[in-house]
Design a protein around this motif. Structure first.
Motif, mmCIF file in Angstrom:
data_model
loop_
_atom_site.group_PDB
_atom_site.id
_atom_site.type_symbol
_atom_site.label_atom_id
_atom_site.label_comp_id
_atom_site.label_asym_id
_atom_site.label_seq_id
_atom_site.Cartn_x
_atom_site.Cartn_y
_atom_site.Cartn_z
ATOM 1 N N ALA A 119 24.712 96.623 -96.928
ATOM 2 C CA ALA A 119 24.456 97.888 -96.241
ATOM 3 C C ALA A 119 24.394 99.042 -97.224
ATOM 4 C CB ALA A 119 25.536 98.146 -95.191
ATOM 5 N N GLY A 120 25.183 98.985 -98.294
ATOM 6 C CA GLY A 120 25.105 100.018 -99.317
ATOM 7 C C GLY A 120 23.736 100.050 -99.965
ATOM 8 N N ARG A 121 23.218 98.896 -100.310
ATOM 9 C CA ARG A 121 21.871 98.833 -100.885
ATOM 10 C C ARG A 121 20.828 99.326 -99.883
ATOM 11 N NH1 ARG A 121 22.485 92.929 -103.860
ATOM 12 N NH2 ARG A 121 23.303 93.718 -105.846
ATOM 13 N N ASN A 122 20.972 98.933 -98.618
ATOM 14 C CA ASN A 122 20.017 99.386 -97.604
ATOM 15 C C ASN A 122 20.056 100.900 -97.433
ATOM 16 O OD1 ASN A 122 19.232 96.749 -97.200
ATOM 17 N ND2 ASN A 122 20.533 96.435 -95.407
ATOM 18 N N THR A 123 21.241 101.485 -97.563
ATOM 19 C CA THR A 123 21.349 102.946 -97.514
ATOM 20 C C THR A 123 20.575 103.571 -98.674
ATOM 21 O OG1 THR A 123 23.512 102.874 -96.424
ATOM 22 C CG2 THR A 123 22.950 104.901 -97.609
ATOM 23 N N GLY A 124 20.729 103.004 -99.859
ATOM 24 C CA GLY A 124 19.999 103.509 -101.015
ATOM 25 C C GLY A 124 18.497 103.388 -100.840
ATOM 26 N N ILE A 125 18.059 102.278 -100.277
ATOM 27 C CA ILE A 125 16.629 102.091 -100.028
ATOM 28 C C ILE A 125 16.113 103.162 -99.076
ATOM 29 C CG2 ILE A 125 14.921 100.546 -98.986
ATOM 30 C CD1 ILE A 125 16.863 98.222 -99.902
ATOM 31 N N ALA A 126 16.853 103.390 -97.980
ATOM 32 C CA ALA A 126 16.421 104.371 -96.979
ATOM 33 C C ALA A 126 16.354 105.783 -97.553
ATOM 34 C CB ALA A 126 17.373 104.337 -95.785
ATOM 35 N N ALA A 127 17.239 106.095 -98.490
ATOM 36 C CA ALA A 127 17.298 107.453 -99.039
ATOM 37 C C ALA A 127 16.358 107.664 -100.213
ATOM 38 C CB ALA A 127 18.728 107.765 -99.483
ATOM 39 N N SER A 128 15.883 106.589 -100.825
ATOM 40 C CA SER A 128 15.120 106.702 -102.066
ATOM 41 C C SER A 128 13.686 107.143 -101.814
ATOM 42 C CB SER A 128 15.139 105.363 -102.812
ATOM 43 O OG SER A 128 14.527 104.354 -102.026
ATOM 44 N N ARG A 129 13.067 107.690 -102.882
ATOM 45 C CA ARG A 129 11.710 108.211 -102.772
ATOM 46 C C ARG A 129 10.726 107.500 -103.694
ATOM 47 N NH1 ARG A 129 14.855 113.274 -103.114
ATOM 48 N NH2 ARG A 129 14.332 113.292 -105.340
ATOM 49 N N GLY A 130 11.193 106.656 -104.572
ATOM 50 C CA GLY A 130 10.330 106.029 -105.559
ATOM 51 C C GLY A 130 9.457 104.926 -104.984
ATOM 52 N N GLU A 131 8.363 104.644 -105.691
ATOM 53 C CA GLU A 131 7.498 103.521 -105.315
ATOM 54 C C GLU A 131 8.202 102.190 -105.552
ATOM 55 O OE1 GLU A 131 3.139 101.647 -106.618
ATOM 56 O OE2 GLU A 131 3.750 103.640 -107.323
ATOM 57 N N VAL A 132 9.125 102.201 -106.526
ATOM 58 C CA VAL A 132 9.938 101.030 -106.844
ATOM 59 C C VAL A 132 11.405 101.428 -106.731
ATOM 60 C CG1 VAL A 132 10.645 99.487 -108.731
ATOM 61 C CG2 VAL A 132 8.215 99.936 -108.321
ATOM 62 N N VAL A 133 12.235 100.517 -106.204
ATOM 63 C CA VAL A 133 13.676 100.741 -106.097
ATOM 64 C C VAL A 133 14.375 99.719 -106.990
ATOM 65 C CG1 VAL A 133 15.669 100.910 -104.571
ATOM 66 C CG2 VAL A 133 13.393 101.508 -103.710
#
Length: 332
Positions: free
Chosen positions: A75-89
């Motif tokens: 869930a922590g990683r999913n939170t980061g994905i949802a908040a991120s703006r880059g083309e690659v995470v």
């Protein structure tokens, strides 16, 4: 040079790793391919959240967020994905530092639109200053690092290793994210496998997807003194067996154990022979390395059997818990 924007997600959970967290962030900020942003996702620890926000309050490229889902790494990683703006995470462990070309090695392959994931190599940094002579390189995954038996160079793989990995953002549109119920949860048993599950689901959703491992994308992963002992080795290999049982239940035995079969039938027997040969040549720890490999196999197999029986009895299922972007933005 690649112009792809990369967001870096570092999931954190304890103040005990404060200096490690600062070092991880510093290594990202020193990249030759600059990160678009660094996201520190704090797993249900308000004290650590406040302290990190204070530390980086004047640093625009570092954002500190609470885990907006249930406790745990997925869930922590999913939170980061949802908040991120880059083309690659990209994902970096909180007790690791990246070499300066880390993000450049990740970004370059994404010029091919079929590439949906790129992983790298993790090198152990032993707290004692040297590898314990009984600890076989074939089991460096026990301490979160790349292990003997992985293919060299830039090659296609079934799955990347979660502590040193990157994904094209669109990959998460196909699979949703990391599944809860697999992987680590705070200070509980040291489970794993969530990235394996995600990569297998991704390959099924997109059969044309290319997943790569590039051993030039290097991080240096700290191994605390407590993990240099056989007690942790035994605990972690048992937990890996439990994890593999969950992955197999999620995606099927054929794919869930595809790479593990080669590892168990080729890499590990060769490791035992190498250890016994070293013993005959009077090299330190040879017999103990061979014995550790045998013990690791048996312990992991025991964990797999127990995990499989438990999952069947409980009717265990897995799901990706959605993390609404607006919820993340409110918490930011």
């Amino acid at each position: 040079m690649s112009t792809i924007d990369v967001s870096v997600v570092i999931c954190v959970y304890t103040e005990d790793r404060w200096e490690d967290i600062l070092a991880a962030v510093a290594s990202v900020r020193a990249q030759t391919h600059p990160a678009l942003e660094t996201l520190l996702v704090v797993d249900h620890n308000p004290t650590l959240l406040d302290r990190l926000r204070s530390e980086y309050k004047e640093t625009d490229e570092v954002r500190v967020l609470p885990n907006a889902g249930p406790r745990g790494l997925s869930a922590g990683r999913n939170t980061g994905i949802a908040a991120s703006r880059g083309e690659v995470v990209a994902f970096l462990d909180d007790d690791a530092v990246a070499e300066r070309d880390w993000l450049r090695r990740f970004a370059d392959p994404y010029s091919d639109p079929r590439v949906l994931a790129v992983g790298g190599r993790a090198v152990p940094v032993w707290s004692s200053g040297r590898r314990p002579d009984w600890f076989p390189e074939e089991f460096d995954w026990v301490v979160g690092c790349s292990y003997r038996g992985l293919p060299p160079g830039r090659v296609r793989v079934r799955n990347v290793l979660g502590g040193n990995a990157s994904f094209r953002r669109t990959a998460f549109d196909f699979v949703g994210g990391f599944a809860t119920g697999i992987g680590r949860d705070g200070n509980k048993r040291p489970m794993g496998g969530e990235e394996t599950d995600l990569c297998i689901r991704l390959s099924r959703a997109r059969p044309d997807a290319i997943l790569l491992m590039d051993d030039r994308a290097v991080i240096h992963h700290k191994v605390p003194e407590a993990r240099e002992h056989f007690g942790y080795f035994r605990t972690r290999t048992y937990a890996e067996g439990l994890s593999k049982a969950l992955v197999a239940r999620s995606v099927g035995v054929d794919k869930g154990l595809e790479s593990e079969r080669r590892y168990a039938t080729r890499v590990l027997p060769a490791g035992v022979v190498r250890g016994l040969r070293d013993q005959l040549l009077a090299r330190p720890g040879g017999a103990r390395r061979a014995a550790a490999i045998v013990a690791g196999v048996l312990t992991a197999a025991g964990g797999y059997l127990v995990g499989s029986m438990r999952a069947r009895r409980a009717g265990t299922t897995f799901a990706v818990v959605p993390i609404p972007v607006d919820q993340v933005e409110r918490a930011a």
